[in-house]
Design a protein around this motif. Structure first.
Motif, short mmCIF file in Angstrom:
data_model
loop_
_atom_site.label_atom_id
_atom_site.label_comp_id
_atom_site.label_asym_id
_atom_site.label_seq_id
_atom_site.Cartn_x
_atom_site.Cartn_y
_atom_site.Cartn_z
N VAL A 20 0.76 4.99 -3.60
CA VAL A 20 -0.43 4.25 -4.00
C VAL A 20 -0.07 2.82 -4.39
CG1 VAL A 20 -2.32 4.12 -5.68
CG2 VAL A 20 -1.70 6.32 -4.68
N TYR A 21 0.94 2.65 -5.22
CA TYR A 21 1.32 1.32 -5.68
C TYR A 21 1.84 0.46 -4.53
CZ TYR A 21 3.62 -2.38 -8.29
OH TYR A 21 4.02 -3.61 -8.75
N GLU A 22 2.72 1.04 -3.70
CA GLU A 22 3.28 0.30 -2.57
C GLU A 22 2.19 -0.08 -1.58
OE1 GLU A 22 4.46 3.10 -3.80
OE2 GLU A 22 6.42 2.53 -4.58
N ALA A 23 1.24 0.83 -1.36
CA ALA A 23 0.13 0.55 -0.45
C ALA A 23 -0.73 -0.58 -0.98
CB ALA A 23 -0.71 1.81 -0.25
N ALA A 24 -1.01 -0.57 -2.28
CA ALA A 24 -1.82 -1.64 -2.86
C ALA A 24 -1.13 -3.00 -2.70
CB ALA A 24 -2.09 -1.35 -4.33
#
Length: 155
Positions: free
Chosen positions: A39-43
């Motif tokens: 989630v963090y990397e995608a954001a």
């Protein structure tokens, strides 16, 4: 013929084609290094280079519906993808995703597979599997189902 006009057996066949195409897209993206997991990397990637993202997968398992923070992340990512014309799907069966993507990171910890982005390193129109998945997403949007759900079967 649209997805809406298909009969029960035809819909099941169509979903099977889309499932297989999705698995092929994931395997191919992993081999090419065109995948972002977490989630963090995608954001971070969506913020830095949204034009290069061709598909966003939001994955859940049983009980994830109770995780309010995860649902907030999903809502924000869905809104961003819809606003930026990025194909998006919900995927059930994180165990199968872990099998396809290799569920552990370099330190032996399980990866956060809740959000997966596929980026385009090669021309997306040359990838038949990605074209099938993208076509399914577009058909779903025409039916006002902005985030279609795919169930990946166990192997």
């Amino acid at each position: 013929m649209t997805f809406e006009e298909l009969t029960g057996d035809q819909k099941a066949e169509r979903m099977d084609v889309v499932r297989k195409a999705l698995e092929e897209v994931l395997s191919s993206a992993l081999a090419q290094g065109c995948i972002t997991v977490g989630v963090y990397e995608a954001a971070k990637l969506l913020n830095a280079d949204p034009d290069n993202v061709v598909l966003c997968l939001l994955a859940t398992d049983e009980g994830d519906d109770l995780d309010v923070a995860l649902q907030i992340h999903f809502t924000l990512i869905q809104a961003f993808c819809c606003e930026n014309d990025i194909n998006i799907m919900r995927v059930n069966n994180m165990h199968r995703l872990a099998e396809i993507l290799g569920g552990m990171d370099g330190a032996g910890e399980p990866k956060d597979l809740h959000c997966i982005l596929i980026t385009s390193q090669v021309a997306p129109w040359k990838d038949a599997a990605l074209s099938k998945v993208s076509g399914f997403c577009k058909e779903s949007r025409y039916l006002d189902q902005w985030v279609p759900i795919i169930n990946l079967p166990e192997r």
